[in-house]
Motif scaffolding. Structure first.
Motif, PDB file in Angstrom:
ATOM      1  N   GLN A  37       0.666  -1.339  -0.111  1.00 24.31           N
ATOM      2  CA  GLN A  37       0.187  -0.015   0.326  1.00 24.31           C
ATOM      3  C   GLN A  37       0.618   1.825  -0.217  1.00 24.31           C
ATOM      4  O   GLN A  37       2.284   1.150   0.564  1.00 24.31           O
ATOM      5  CB  GLN A  37      -1.314  -0.339   1.222  1.00 24.31           C
ATOM      6  CG  GLN A  37      -2.082   0.832   1.421  1.00 24.31           C
ATOM      7  CD  GLN A  37      -3.355   0.529   2.381  1.00 24.31           C
ATOM      8  OE1 GLN A  37      -2.516  -0.551   2.963  1.00 24.31           O
ATOM      9  NE2 GLN A  37      -4.292   0.752   2.290  1.00 24.31           N
ATOM     10  N   THR A  38       0.607   2.465  -0.570  1.00 19.69           N
ATOM     11  CA  THR A  38       1.310   3.597  -0.228  1.00 19.69           C
ATOM     12  C   THR A  38       0.532   4.835  -0.862  1.00 19.69           C
ATOM     13  O   THR A  38      -0.953   4.082  -0.802  1.00 19.69           O
ATOM     14  CB  THR A  38       2.219   3.756  -1.823  1.00 19.69           C
ATOM     15  OG1 THR A  38       1.159   3.978  -3.013  1.00 19.69           O
ATOM     16  CG2 THR A  38       2.688   2.173  -2.596  1.00 19.69           C
TER      17      THR A  38
ATOM     18  N   VAL B 277       2.099  -0.274  -6.331  1.00 19.27           N
ATOM     19  CA  VAL B 277       1.785  -1.920  -5.629  1.00 19.27           C
ATOM     20  C   VAL B 277       1.994  -2.977  -6.120  1.00 19.27           C
ATOM     21  O   VAL B 277       2.260  -2.834  -7.513  1.00 19.27           O
ATOM     22  CB  VAL B 277       0.318  -1.174  -5.107  1.00 19.27           C
ATOM     23  CG1 VAL B 277       0.247  -2.723  -4.793  1.00 19.27           C
ATOM     24  CG2 VAL B 277      -0.065  -0.304  -4.044  1.00 19.27           C
ATOM     25  N   GLY B 278       2.592  -3.772  -5.439  1.00 16.88           N
ATOM     26  CA  GLY B 278       3.180  -5.179  -6.293  1.00 16.88           C
ATOM     27  C   GLY B 278       4.695  -5.604  -6.661  1.00 16.88           C
ATOM     28  O   GLY B 278       4.794  -6.319  -6.603  1.00 16.88           O
ATOM     29  N   SER B 279       5.016  -4.567  -6.288  1.00 16.01           N
ATOM     30  CA  SER B 279       6.510  -4.401  -6.412  1.00 16.01           C
ATOM     31  C   SER B 279       7.325  -5.452  -5.679  1.00 16.01           C
ATOM     32  O   SER B 279       6.598  -5.423  -4.347  1.00 16.01           O
ATOM     33  CB  SER B 279       7.400  -3.567  -6.320  1.00 16.01           C
ATOM     34  OG  SER B 279       6.854  -1.972  -7.739  1.00 16.01           O
TER      35      SER B 279
ATOM     36  N   THR C 292      -2.107 -11.016  -5.362  1.00 21.36           N
ATOM     37  CA  THR C 292      -1.322 -10.616  -6.961  1.00 21.36           C
ATOM     38  C   THR C 292      -1.062 -11.599  -7.548  1.00 21.36           C
ATOM     39  O   THR C 292      -1.441 -12.381  -7.340  1.00 21.36           O
ATOM     40  CB  THR C 292       0.061 -10.254  -5.881  1.00 21.36           C
ATOM     41  OG1 THR C 292       0.202  -9.710  -5.145  1.00 21.36           O
ATOM     42  CG2 THR C 292       0.854  -9.002  -6.732  1.00 21.36           C
ATOM     43  N   THR C 293      -1.941 -10.951  -8.892  1.00 27.86           N
ATOM     44  CA  THR C 293      -1.217 -11.475 -10.030  1.00 27.86           C
ATOM     45  C   THR C 293      -0.179 -11.378 -10.765  1.00 27.86           C
ATOM     46  O   THR C 293       0.213  -9.763 -10.731  1.00 27.86           O
ATOM     47  CB  THR C 293      -3.105 -10.453 -10.544  1.00 27.86           C
ATOM     48  OG1 THR C 293      -4.203 -11.075  -9.972  1.00 27.86           O
ATOM     49  CG2 THR C 293      -3.591 -11.612 -12.571  1.00 27.86           C
ATOM     50  N   TYR C 294       0.367 -12.407 -11.787  1.00 29.55           N
ATOM     51  CA  TYR C 294       1.663 -11.693 -12.264  1.00 29.55           C
ATOM     52  C   TYR C 294       1.338 -12.670 -13.612  1.00 29.55           C
ATOM     53  O   TYR C 294       0.714 -13.429 -14.140  1.00 29.55           O
ATOM     54  CB  TYR C 294       2.700 -12.788 -11.686  1.00 29.55           C
ATOM     55  CG  TYR C 294       2.944 -12.382 -10.092  1.00 29.55           C
ATOM     56  CD1 TYR C 294       3.885 -11.045  -9.959  1.00 29.55           C
ATOM     57  CD2 TYR C 294       2.240 -12.893  -8.808  1.00 29.55           C
ATOM     58  CE1 TYR C 294       3.574 -10.784  -8.259  1.00 29.55           C
ATOM     59  CE2 TYR C 294       3.081 -12.294  -7.241  1.00 29.55           C
ATOM     60  CZ  TYR C 294       3.563 -10.920  -7.164  1.00 29.55           C
ATOM     61  OH  TYR C 294       3.662 -10.526  -6.305  1.00 29.55           O
TER      62      TYR C 294
END
Length: 319
Positions: free
Chosen positions: A29-30, A38-40, A157-159
């Protein structure tokens, strides 16, 4: 998945396979201005070595220290928050007083990460769900429209596979287009069956494939993370490629040519196994209209249009 996070995944796997303890931090979250989305990912090895970034360098030193002294001894994920106060934001150099919330997993599962890499390498969109109470994670089929989800008990999370650009033709414009595509973090594949262009693409950062473009496109399994750009200006090659590209899930299909030639091309395509709806997916003349004249300028216009479509920006119709 972009090349940075893919590199983090590969580094984490290499370290785990070598017997190291590894923690993976995910930007969960930012608030305010954040340098990483987000997700990095950031992977931290037990000796302090890192791969990736979660803040562009602002908080990494402190996070490494926390991981080595505390988090790696735990068995469940830890939520770490930076920038709650103005003083802390200033201390860690978070831009514009931004805040950053990180989920740190001290015991990522090797088998799950291996399976995730395999799925991404096979161009499959994959959803990873992490149970925040146990640290266990599961994989399932994902969709490119899936949102990042964080609750009190779960992170999802989707990659997807890396974004690809397939360029038909190995001429000068293709080389400039490849350069800009690489800079924009696309995997680049160039297809050209012509003998005179065999020596034209002799570089490690671009995959060069000989063969008829339509046949090669079928072999490459074009997906929704793929852009196809036909740049030979030879209907025998471009049209064959476009017939397959327009029937595929490719998020962008474009072709070089004037407005007049584009209309003629669409008429030709309708005579083959391509319907009206598919033909209307064609971006032609390829690229945004910015007055480009030289090959590098045209390449810039092509990448600008591809990136706009990638992010769902409405591109003006060319009449």
């Amino acid at each position: 998945m972009n090349s940075t996070d893919l590199s983090v995944l590969k580094s984490a796997l290499t370290w785990l396979q070598a017997g190291h303890l590894v923690a993976i931090a995910t930007v969960a979250q930012t608030w305010g201005s954040a340098p990483r989305p987000v997700g990095s990912w950031l992977a931290i090895r037990d000796d302090g070595q890192v791969a990736g970034s979660v803040s562009g360098g602002c908080v990494e030193d402190d996070l490494i220290s926390r991981v080595q002294t505390d988090i790696l001894t735990r068995s469940t994920p830890e939520m770490v928050v930076y920038g709650v106060s103005q003083e802390e934001a200033a201390r860690f150099g978070l831009p514009c007083g931004g805040n950053l919330r990180l989920l740190v997993e001290p015991k990522p599962e090797l088998a799950i990460l291996e399976q995730l890499l395999s799925s991404i390498s096979n161009h499959q969109i994959t959803r990873r769900s992490v149970n925040l109470l146990t640290g266990k994670s599961t994989l399932s089929s994902g969709n490119q429209n899936d949102d990042f989800i964080l609750t009190d008990t779960e992170m999802r999370t989707t990659y997807g596979p890396r974004w690809r650009m397939i360029i038909i033709g190995a001429g000068q414009l293709s080389l400039y287009t490849a350069d800009f595509a690489l800079a924009a973090d696309f995997e680049v594949i160039v297809i050209d069956p012509r003998e005179e262009y065999i020596e034209g693409i002799n570089r490690d950062d671009v995959s060069f494939m000989r063969g008829m473009p339509d046949d090669v496109l079928l072999e490459l399994n074009v997906d929704s993370h793929t852009a196809v750009v036909a740049l030979t200006h030879d209907p025998k090659l471009d049209d064959m490629a476009l017939m397959e590209a327009l029937k595929s899930p490719a998020f962008y299909v474009g072709a070089l040519g004037s407005r007049k030639n584009t209309l003629k091309r669409k008429e030709r395509l309708l005579e083959f196994d391509v319907n009206q709806e598919q033909v209307e997916k064609l971006h032609g003349p390829v690229g945004l209209h910015i007055g480009a004249l030289t090959p590098p300028e045209i390449a810039v216009s092509i990448l600008a249009e591809v990136i706009a479509v990638k992010y769902g920006i409405i591109v003006p119709k060319k009449s």
